[in-house]
Design a protein around this motif. Structure first.
Motif, PDB file in Angstrom:
ATOM      1  N   ALA A  25       0.835  -1.206   0.000  1.00 25.85           N
ATOM      2  CA  ALA A  25       0.000   0.000   0.000  1.00 25.85           C
ATOM      3  C   ALA A  25       0.869   1.255   0.000  1.00 25.85           C
ATOM      4  N   GLN A  26       1.944   1.253   0.771  1.00 28.42           N
ATOM      5  CA  GLN A  26       2.832   2.403   0.799  1.00 28.42           C
ATOM      6  C   GLN A  26       3.502   2.608  -0.558  1.00 28.42           C
ATOM      7  N   GLN A  27       3.858   1.514  -1.213  1.00 25.71           N
ATOM      8  CA  GLN A  27       4.432   1.608  -2.554  1.00 25.71           C
ATOM      9  C   GLN A  27       3.429   2.227  -3.528  1.00 25.71           C
ATOM     10  N   LYS A  28       2.156   1.822  -3.412  1.00 25.07           N
ATOM     11  CA  LYS A  28       1.119   2.416  -4.252  1.00 25.07           C
ATOM     12  C   LYS A  28       1.002   3.912  -3.985  1.00 25.07           C
ATOM     13  N   TYR A  29       1.015   4.282  -2.725  1.00 25.46           N
ATOM     14  CA  TYR A  29       0.917   5.702  -2.377  1.00 25.46           C
ATOM     15  C   TYR A  29       2.033   6.497  -3.038  1.00 25.46           C
ATOM     16  N   ASP A  30       3.258   6.011  -2.904  1.00 22.93           N
ATOM     17  CA  ASP A  30       4.402   6.718  -3.487  1.00 22.93           C
ATOM     18  C   ASP A  30       4.284   6.805  -5.003  1.00 22.93           C
ATOM     19  N   GLU A  31       3.828   5.716  -5.617  1.00 25.84           N
ATOM     20  CA  GLU A  31       3.672   5.688  -7.071  1.00 25.84           C
ATOM     21  C   GLU A  31       2.581   6.650  -7.519  1.00 25.84           C
ATOM     22  N   HIS A  32       1.443   6.625  -6.828  1.00 27.22           N
ATOM     23  CA  HIS A  32       0.331   7.488  -7.208  1.00 27.22           C
ATOM     24  C   HIS A  32       0.693   8.964  -7.036  1.00 27.22           C
ATOM     25  N   LEU A  33       1.469   9.259  -5.988  1.00 28.56           N
ATOM     26  CA  LEU A  33       1.858  10.640  -5.747  1.00 28.56           C
ATOM     27  C   LEU A  33       2.652  11.196  -6.930  1.00 28.56           C
ATOM     28  N   LYS A  34       3.464  10.360  -7.557  1.00 32.21           N
ATOM     29  CA  LYS A  34       4.260  10.799  -8.698  1.00 32.21           C
ATOM     30  C   LYS A  34       3.384  11.157  -9.897  1.00 32.21           C
ATOM     31  N   HIS A  35       2.212  10.528 -10.002  1.00 35.91           N
ATOM     32  CA  HIS A  35       1.310  10.802 -11.118  1.00 35.91           C
ATOM     33  C   HIS A  35       0.391  12.003 -10.856  1.00 35.91           C
ATOM     34  N   GLY A  36       0.323  12.460  -9.608  1.00 40.22           N
ATOM     35  CA  GLY A  36      -0.534  13.593  -9.288  1.00 40.22           C
ATOM     36  C   GLY A  36      -0.008  14.877  -9.897  1.00 40.22           C
ATOM     37  N   SER A  37      -0.889  15.804 -10.163  1.00 41.62           N
ATOM     38  CA  SER A  37      -0.539  17.076 -10.780  1.00 41.62           C
ATOM     39  C   SER A  37      -0.472  18.186  -9.738  1.00 41.62           C
ATOM     40  N   ASP A  38       0.718  18.795  -9.584  1.00 44.54           N
ATOM     41  CA  ASP A  38       0.850  19.925  -8.668  1.00 44.54           C
ATOM     42  C   ASP A  38      -0.039  21.089  -9.104  1.00 44.54           C
ATOM     43  N   GLU A  39      -0.006  21.406 -10.396  1.00 44.42           N
ATOM     44  CA  GLU A  39      -0.797  22.519 -10.901  1.00 44.42           C
ATOM     45  C   GLU A  39      -2.294  22.263 -10.726  1.00 44.42           C
ATOM     46  N   GLY A  40      -2.702  21.016 -10.991  1.00 45.23           N
ATOM     47  CA  GLY A  40      -4.107  20.674 -10.799  1.00 45.23           C
ATOM     48  C   GLY A  40      -4.529  20.791  -9.351  1.00 45.23           C
ATOM     49  N   ALA A  41      -3.659  20.348  -8.437  1.00 42.64           N
ATOM     50  CA  ALA A  41      -3.968  20.443  -7.016  1.00 42.64           C
ATOM     51  C   ALA A  41      -4.085  21.898  -6.575  1.00 42.64           C
ATOM     52  N   LEU A  42      -3.194  22.753  -7.060  1.00 39.20           N
ATOM     53  CA  LEU A  42      -3.235  24.164  -6.679  1.00 39.20           C
ATOM     54  C   LEU A  42      -4.428  24.883  -7.313  1.00 39.20           C
ATOM     55  N   ALA A  43      -4.861  24.395  -8.487  1.00 41.09           N
ATOM     56  CA  ALA A  43      -6.084  24.946  -9.087  1.00 41.09           C
ATOM     57  C   ALA A  43      -7.292  24.607  -8.220  1.00 41.09           C
ATOM     58  N   LEU A  44      -7.375  23.368  -7.774  1.00 44.25           N
ATOM     59  CA  LEU A  44      -8.481  22.976  -6.897  1.00 44.25           C
ATOM     60  C   LEU A  44      -8.422  23.748  -5.583  1.00 44.25           C
ATOM     61  N   PHE A  45      -7.231  23.873  -5.017  1.00 44.66           N
ATOM     62  CA  PHE A  45      -7.052  24.626  -3.771  1.00 44.66           C
ATOM     63  C   PHE A  45      -7.556  26.059  -3.937  1.00 44.66           C
ATOM     64  N   GLY A  46      -7.242  26.668  -5.068  1.00 43.75           N
ATOM     65  CA  GLY A  46      -7.707  28.030  -5.310  1.00 43.75           C
ATOM     66  C   GLY A  46      -9.217  28.131  -5.361  1.00 43.75           C
ATOM     67  N   GLY A  47      -9.864  27.165  -6.016  1.00 39.36           N
ATOM     68  CA  GLY A  47     -11.319  27.177  -6.089  1.00 39.36           C
ATOM     69  C   GLY A  47     -11.974  26.914  -4.752  1.00 39.36           C
ATOM     70  N   TRP A  48     -11.391  26.015  -3.972  1.00 39.05           N
ATOM     71  CA  TRP A  48     -11.969  25.656  -2.668  1.00 39.05           C
ATOM     72  C   TRP A  48     -11.795  26.754  -1.630  1.00 39.05           C
ATOM     73  N   THR A  49     -10.674  27.481  -1.688  1.00 37.61           N
ATOM     74  CA  THR A  49     -10.351  28.453  -0.642  1.00 37.61           C
ATOM     75  C   THR A  49     -10.411  29.902  -1.097  1.00 37.61           C
ATOM     76  N   GLY A  50     -10.383  30.131  -2.419  1.00 40.62           N
ATOM     77  CA  GLY A  50     -10.295  31.492  -2.929  1.00 40.62           C
ATOM     78  C   GLY A  50      -8.889  32.063  -2.881  1.00 40.62           C
ATOM     79  N   ILE A  51      -7.889  31.222  -2.579  1.00 41.79           N
ATOM     80  CA  ILE A  51      -6.501  31.666  -2.430  1.00 41.79           C
ATOM     81  C   ILE A  51      -5.706  31.303  -3.683  1.00 41.79           C
ATOM     82  N   ASP A  52      -5.076  32.302  -4.283  1.00 41.25           N
ATOM     83  CA  ASP A  52      -4.246  32.093  -5.473  1.00 41.25           C
ATOM     84  C   ASP A  52      -2.780  32.015  -5.049  1.00 41.25           C
ATOM     85  N   LEU A  53      -2.217  30.823  -5.127  1.00 42.77           N
ATOM     86  CA  LEU A  53      -0.815  30.642  -4.739  1.00 42.77           C
ATOM     87  C   LEU A  53       0.153  30.839  -5.904  1.00 42.77           C
TER      88      LEU A  53
END
Length: 515
Positions: free
Chosen positions: A318-346
């Motif tokens: 499971a930990q190996q899956k977590y590490d692998e999945h994290l590599k496929h995640g999008s930083d820009e996509g996460a920060l876009a969602l964060f901006g919409g959820w909080t109203g904060i533009d990083l």
């Protein structure tokens, strides 16, 4: 991993749903929903790039039908579908990050998915997000009544007022109405739909009496003649006859003061996102206190926690899956969602800038919340925030082998008092395949989920003398309704302590007052 704590008796009541596994266990049953959206990745932006993920096919019908079949095979309560009507354009002041990463954009209409999934299942329920801000209540009432008919009572409505200014602009406004006003509008909106669903037709209005001939008794249908502040005139009657549940189950996810007040009055299920059980416990207690203050049995308000499980056959896998999945995640996509959820533009801050040092109360508050969740992070910069969000969104991600995941779920039930879970995914369908294959059997063995769906009485068999002898709607098999899953077989309509029950026009009775 957190071991299960001693079981606590939270809000004991006749409506506290017990295990229906048939093994005699009296353990509190976990309500299980899968949390999805008509887009790629949903709470895990960028994971569509993983070779095992299929969420880029969210616009294919088989994607949804196959998920519904999978969830029903694991005896899930239902599939909960999120929705937005705008894009996440706070980050960088545009949609570029959301578009490039596929972060909840593009997104398709969840209501149009339900009929196909319902046709492929018998018992799975569907929670559907729809806003009170942009759709007229008369129109929305028909949509949900139609789905409640077609699913034999397996739908619920997640009532939202919206949170994206980008959506408001599509409907001619510069931005959204103030938060408190949106809930004021929503409260009147609920009165309108309750009157349409519950009070414009009597239970005994439709009789299908060919000998008279009378399809509907005119004296058992009436106008509601709603005249209000925000909806000046809705005469009615509802254009649909009463459905199996009359009204869909009401879900709500707002955590603000107005949102919690709205939930206390209207919600039968609320969703919460809290990073650990002790935080969730406070929200659960506040929700139940609100329901009690509204004259309801506090245990009738079911609370589901948002969690994202990453499951392996062992903790190490499971930990190996977590590490692998994290590599496929999008930083820009996460920060876009964060901006919409909080109203904060990083986007205006440096890659290595310490966000906890920024002179902004909003940023400090958001980052301190993350820091409390994970004190091991040495420096909270943009990358750290993105890593926190891109697997599972704002909810906690739990990682482990099957027994560990089961223990962690039980800990949330025991320590926080939640009634179950809204499970997000990293991979579609992989997360839910792992859960059904590896975790559900353990939960069944422990007697905390159904071993099978409860059986319900079927309608009296219809005998026909002409035309097709089967099919075409004749003697259709029905399953358990959404509300019966919450309160027990037979409770298809609102409980007597729910605000809307005062509107119900019952068979053989005079129409209730609408004043």
């Amino acid at each position: 991993m957190t071991p299960p704590a001693a079981t606590v008796d939270s809000a004991s009541s006749g409506v506290d749903q017990l295990s229906l596994s048939g093994d005699g266990s009296s353990s509190k049953r976990m309500i299980l929903y899968a949390f999805m959206m008509g887009c790629s990745g949903h709470q895990s932006p960028g994971l569509w790039t993983h070779p095992a993920d299929r969420s880029r096919h969210h616009n294919k019908l088989s994607y949804w039908v196959d998920h519904a079949k999978l969830l029903e095979s694991g005896h899930f309560d239902g599939l909960f579908l999120a929705d937005v009507l705008g894009g996440y354009d706070v980050y960088g002041g545009n949609l570029n990050a959301a578009l490039a990463s596929g972060a909840q954009f593009p997104v398709i209409d969840p209501l149009l998915l339900i009929s196909a999934m319902a046709a492929a299942t018998t018992n799975l329920s569907f929670g559907i997000t729809a806003t009170t801000s942009y759709v007229h209540p008369y129109e929305l009432a028909r949509r949900f009544s139609t789905l409640d008919h077609l699913t034999n009572g397996r739908v619920g409505w997640n009532v939202v007022t919206g949170y994206l200014d980008s959506a408001a602009r599509q409907f001619g406004a510069k931005n959204q109405e103030l938060h408190a006003k949106r809930y004021e509008v929503a409260d009147e909106y609920m009165d309108v739909v309750y009157k349409l669903w519950e009070s414009s037709w009597a239970d005994d209005a439709v009789i299908h009496d060919a000998s008279k001939p009378t399809y509907t008794r005119p004296d058992r249908v009436r106008q509601i003649n709603h005249k209000g502040k925000y909806f000046e005139s809705v005469p009615g009657p509802h254009i649909c006859e009463p459905t199996p549940q009359r009204s869909p189950v009401i879900y709500q996810a707002g955590s603000s003061g107005p949102g919690m007040a709205f939930a206390s009055k209207h919600a039968e299920v609320i969703f919460i996102a809290a990073h650990k059980p002790e935080v969730a416990k406070k929200r659960v207690e506040a929700a139940r206190q609100g329901a009690a203050a509204a004259g309801r049995d506090p245990a009738s308000l079911k609370v589901l926690a948002l969690l994202c499980p990453i499951i392996g056959k062992t903790d190490e896998e499971a930990q190996q899956k977590y590490d692998e999945h994290l590599k496929h995640g999008s930083d820009e996509g996460a920060l876009a969602l964060f901006g919409g959820w909080t109203g904060i533009d990083l986007s205006t801050y440096g890659e290595d800038e310490e966000l906890r040092a920024i002179e902004s109360n909003a940023i400090k508050s958001a980052v301190e919340n993350f820091a409390t969740q994970d004190p091991t992070v040495p420096k909270w910069n943009k990358k750290a925030v993105a890593n926190k969000i891109k697997l599972g969104g704002l909810g906690p991600t739990i990682v482990g082998g099957p027994e560990s995941i089961a223990d962690q779920l039980q800990s949330w039930v025991d320590d926080a008092g939640v009634d179950g879970f809204n499970l997000a995914y990293t991979l579609a369908p992989g997360t839910f395949e792992d859960f059904v294959e590896l975790v559900v059997p353990i939960l069944k063995k422990r007697g905390v989920v159904w071993s099978d769906y409860p059986k319900v009485a079927q309608p009296p068999a219809e005998s026909v003398t002409d035309g097709p002898q089967k099919g075409f709607g004749i003697n259709e098999t029905i399953g358990i309704t959404s509300r019966e899953k919450l309160y027990g077989v037979g409770q298809k309509t609102f409980r007597k302590d729910h605000y809307a029950s005062k509107f119900t026009w019952k068979a053989g009775q005079d129409a209730p007052s609408l004043d």
